[in-house]
Scaffold this motif. Structure first.
Motif, PDB file in Angstrom:
ATOM      1  N   VAL A 191      -9.027  -6.024 -32.923  1.00  0.00           N
ATOM      2  CA  VAL A 191      -8.723  -5.730 -31.519  1.00  0.00           C
ATOM      3  C   VAL A 191      -8.062  -6.948 -30.882  1.00  0.00           C
ATOM      4  N   VAL A 192      -6.955  -6.711 -30.178  1.00  0.00           N
ATOM      5  CA  VAL A 192      -6.285  -7.792 -29.454  1.00  0.00           C
ATOM      6  C   VAL A 192      -6.119  -7.395 -27.991  1.00  0.00           C
ATOM      7  N   PHE A 193      -6.153  -8.401 -27.129  1.00  0.00           N
ATOM      8  CA  PHE A 193      -5.959  -8.197 -25.690  1.00  0.00           C
ATOM      9  C   PHE A 193      -4.666  -8.871 -25.241  1.00  0.00           C
ATOM     10  N   GLY A 194      -4.160  -8.403 -24.117  1.00  0.00           N
ATOM     11  CA  GLY A 194      -3.076  -9.099 -23.448  1.00  0.00           C
ATOM     12  C   GLY A 194      -3.643 -10.227 -22.601  1.00  0.00           C
ATOM     13  N   GLY A 195      -2.763 -11.069 -22.084  1.00  0.00           N
ATOM     14  CA  GLY A 195      -3.205 -12.213 -21.307  1.00  0.00           C
ATOM     15  C   GLY A 195      -3.653 -11.881 -19.891  1.00  0.00           C
ATOM     16  N   GLY A 196      -3.422 -10.643 -19.475  1.00  0.00           N
ATOM     17  CA  GLY A 196      -3.846 -10.226 -18.147  1.00  0.00           C
ATOM     18  C   GLY A 196      -2.734 -10.304 -17.118  1.00  0.00           C
ATOM     19  N   THR A 197      -2.769  -9.393 -16.165  1.00  0.00           N
ATOM     20  CA  THR A 197      -1.802  -9.340 -15.067  1.00  0.00           C
ATOM     21  C   THR A 197      -2.548  -9.290 -13.745  1.00  0.00           C
ATOM     22  N   LYS A 198      -2.227 -10.196 -12.860  1.00  0.00           N
ATOM     23  CA  LYS A 198      -2.852 -10.192 -11.532  1.00  0.00           C
ATOM     24  C   LYS A 198      -2.044  -9.303 -10.613  1.00  0.00           C
ATOM     25  N   LEU A 199      -2.685  -8.254 -10.108  1.00  0.00           N
ATOM     26  CA  LEU A 199      -2.040  -7.340  -9.172  1.00  0.00           C
ATOM     27  C   LEU A 199      -2.409  -7.740  -7.753  1.00  0.00           C
ATOM     28  N   THR A 200      -1.393  -7.990  -6.959  1.00  0.00           N
ATOM     29  CA  THR A 200      -1.589  -8.296  -5.543  1.00  0.00           C
ATOM     30  C   THR A 200      -1.074  -7.137  -4.706  1.00  0.00           C
ATOM     31  N   VAL A 201      -1.925  -6.639  -3.819  1.00  0.00           N
ATOM     32  CA  VAL A 201      -1.518  -5.588  -2.879  1.00  0.00           C
ATOM     33  C   VAL A 201      -1.179  -6.278  -1.563  1.00  0.00           C
ATOM     34  N   LEU A 202       0.103  -6.218  -1.216  1.00  0.00           N
ATOM     35  CA  LEU A 202       0.623  -6.991  -0.082  1.00  0.00           C
ATOM     36  C   LEU A 202       0.140  -6.459   1.268  1.00  0.00           C
ATOM     37  N   PRO A 221       0.836  -1.217   0.000  1.00  0.00           N
ATOM     38  CA  PRO A 221       0.000   0.000   0.000  1.00  0.00           C
ATOM     39  C   PRO A 221       0.861   1.253   0.000  1.00  0.00           C
ATOM     40  N   GLY A 222       0.471   2.196  -0.854  1.00  0.00           N
ATOM     41  CA  GLY A 222       1.195   3.450  -0.954  1.00  0.00           C
ATOM     42  C   GLY A 222       2.286   3.461  -2.008  1.00  0.00           C
ATOM     43  N   GLN A 223       2.737   2.279  -2.402  1.00  0.00           N
ATOM     44  CA  GLN A 223       3.778   2.203  -3.426  1.00  0.00           C
ATOM     45  C   GLN A 223       3.193   2.403  -4.815  1.00  0.00           C
ATOM     46  N   THR A 248       0.598   2.551 -15.013  1.00  0.00           N
ATOM     47  CA  THR A 248       1.191   2.815 -13.714  1.00  0.00           C
ATOM     48  C   THR A 248       0.100   3.150 -12.713  1.00  0.00           C
ATOM     49  N   ILE A 249       0.160   2.513 -11.561  1.00  0.00           N
ATOM     50  CA  ILE A 249      -0.757   2.798 -10.467  1.00  0.00           C
ATOM     51  C   ILE A 249       0.077   3.321  -9.310  1.00  0.00           C
ATOM     52  N   SER A 250      -0.210   4.548  -8.913  1.00  0.00           N
ATOM     53  CA  SER A 250       0.531   5.145  -7.809  1.00  0.00           C
ATOM     54  C   SER A 250      -0.321   5.104  -6.538  1.00  0.00           C
ATOM     55  N   GLY A 251       0.333   5.207  -5.388  1.00  0.00           N
ATOM     56  CA  GLY A 251      -0.379   5.191  -4.118  1.00  0.00           C
ATOM     57  C   GLY A 251      -1.282   3.982  -3.990  1.00  0.00           C
ATOM     58  N   LEU A 252      -0.718   2.786  -4.209  1.00  0.00           N
ATOM     59  CA  LEU A 252      -1.500   1.550  -4.203  1.00  0.00           C
ATOM     60  C   LEU A 252      -2.457   1.458  -3.028  1.00  0.00           C
ATOM     61  N   GLN A 253      -3.662   0.998  -3.334  1.00  0.00           N
ATOM     62  CA  GLN A 253      -4.679   0.776  -2.305  1.00  0.00           C
ATOM     63  C   GLN A 253      -5.165  -0.665  -2.407  1.00  0.00           C
ATOM     64  N   ARG A 309      -4.721   8.284  -9.889  1.00  0.00           N
ATOM     65  CA  ARG A 309      -3.604   7.414  -9.507  1.00  0.00           C
ATOM     66  C   ARG A 309      -3.258   6.445 -10.656  1.00  0.00           C
ATOM     67  N   PHE A 310      -4.144   6.348 -11.612  1.00  0.00           N
ATOM     68  CA  PHE A 310      -3.930   5.474 -12.765  1.00  0.00           C
ATOM     69  C   PHE A 310      -3.450   6.318 -13.952  1.00  0.00           C
ATOM     70  N   SER A 311      -2.349   5.896 -14.567  1.00  0.00           N
ATOM     71  CA  SER A 311      -1.847   6.613 -15.731  1.00  0.00           C
ATOM     72  C   SER A 311      -1.299   5.621 -16.752  1.00  0.00           C
ATOM     73  N   GLY A 312      -1.331   6.042 -18.015  1.00  0.00           N
ATOM     74  CA  GLY A 312      -0.845   5.179 -19.079  1.00  0.00           C
ATOM     75  C   GLY A 312       0.174   5.887 -19.953  1.00  0.00           C
ATOM     76  N   SER A 313       1.045   5.084 -20.566  1.00  0.00           N
ATOM     77  CA  SER A 313       2.059   5.631 -21.456  1.00  0.00           C
ATOM     78  C   SER A 313       2.453   4.572 -22.477  1.00  0.00           C
ATOM     79  N   LYS A 314       3.266   4.984 -23.443  1.00  0.00           N
ATOM     80  CA  LYS A 314       3.716   4.049 -24.468  1.00  0.00           C
ATOM     81  C   LYS A 314       5.091   4.456 -24.955  1.00  0.00           C
ATOM     82  N   SER A 315       5.936   3.459 -25.213  1.00  0.00           N
ATOM     83  CA  SER A 315       7.239   3.693 -25.816  1.00  0.00           C
ATOM     84  C   SER A 315       7.502   2.546 -26.785  1.00  0.00           C
TER      85      SER A 315
END
Lengths: 111, 121
Positions: free
Chosen positions: A100-111, A14-16, A76-81, A63-69
């Protein structure tokens, strides 16, 4: 195998801040500014978090932002809750016949 | 408030057919393109099909082209997906999703809760 590549899991306290990557090719992520991100809690419908690479719909926390390179987009998720714990999917327009294509998904765990 | 309510899912045998419906409310239905996105059990999202606000343009993923047909009835605020020649790999929760423009843009701003389609003998 998904067209876009995401890490299977990421975690943070949390907070990271954390960043989720989404790697494609010049036919999708790298070639167009049509990357979007979705949040999905277990048993729930996906929710739009970012569209057109870096735009936030009204009502989505800044707290949610997106970018591309190049061929890689990032969320990016800041100040994790605790409520941010969910699966996250990236998506992109593709010049292939599938549109349209999707990614396989990412599971975010807040410790 | 935008609401999308899917129905029509169920158990069907391989080679069979099923028609899904999505009842929309809370917005001017004919002004927006619509889409179907599916999610196999425990798997990721897969885009299936989209249709323009007028219904004049339709789009399909390669995996369903020639088997599925998307349509809409703007007088009934309802989106449909006719699914023929169903295969085991079509087993998934099917979500109805709204697109924020009248033409096919490549993201979805509102989603329904989904309806489960199971293809099995």
């Amino acid at each position: 195998q998904s067209a876009l590549t995401q890490p299977a899991s990421v975690s943070g306290s949390p907070g990271q801040s954390i960043t989720i990557s989404c790697t494609g090719t010049s036919s999708d992520v790298g070639g167009y500014n049509y990357v979007s991100w979705y949040q999905q809690h277990p048993g729930k419908a996906p929710k739009l978090m970012i569209y057109d690479v870096s735009n936030r719909p009204s009502g989505v926390s800044n707290r949610f932002s997106g970018s591309k390179s190049g061929n890689t987009a990032s969320l990016t998720i800041s100040g994790l809750q605790a409520e941010d714990e969910a699966d996250y999917y990236c998506s992109s327009y593709t010049s292939s016949s599938t549109y349209v294509v999707f990614g396989g998904g990412t599971k975010l765990t807040v410790l | 408030e935008v609401q999308l309510v899917e129905s029509g899912g169920g158990l069907v045998q391989p080679g069979g057919s099923l028609r899904l419906s999505c009842a929309a409310s809370g917005f001017t239905f004919s002004s927006y393109a619509m889409s179907w996105v599916r999610q196999a059990p425990g798997k990721g999202l897969e885009w299936v099909s989209a249709i323009s606000g007028s219904g004049g343009s339709t789009y399909y993923a390669d995996s369903v082209k020639g088997r599925f047909t998307i349509s809409r009835d703007n007088s009934k605020n309802t989106l449909y997906l006719q699914m023929n020649s169903l295969r085991a790999e079509d087993t998934a929760v099917y979500y109805c999703a709204k697109i924020p423009t009248t033409v096919f843009r490549y993201y979805f701003d509102y989603w329904g809760q989904g309806t489960l389609v199971t293809v099995s003998s």
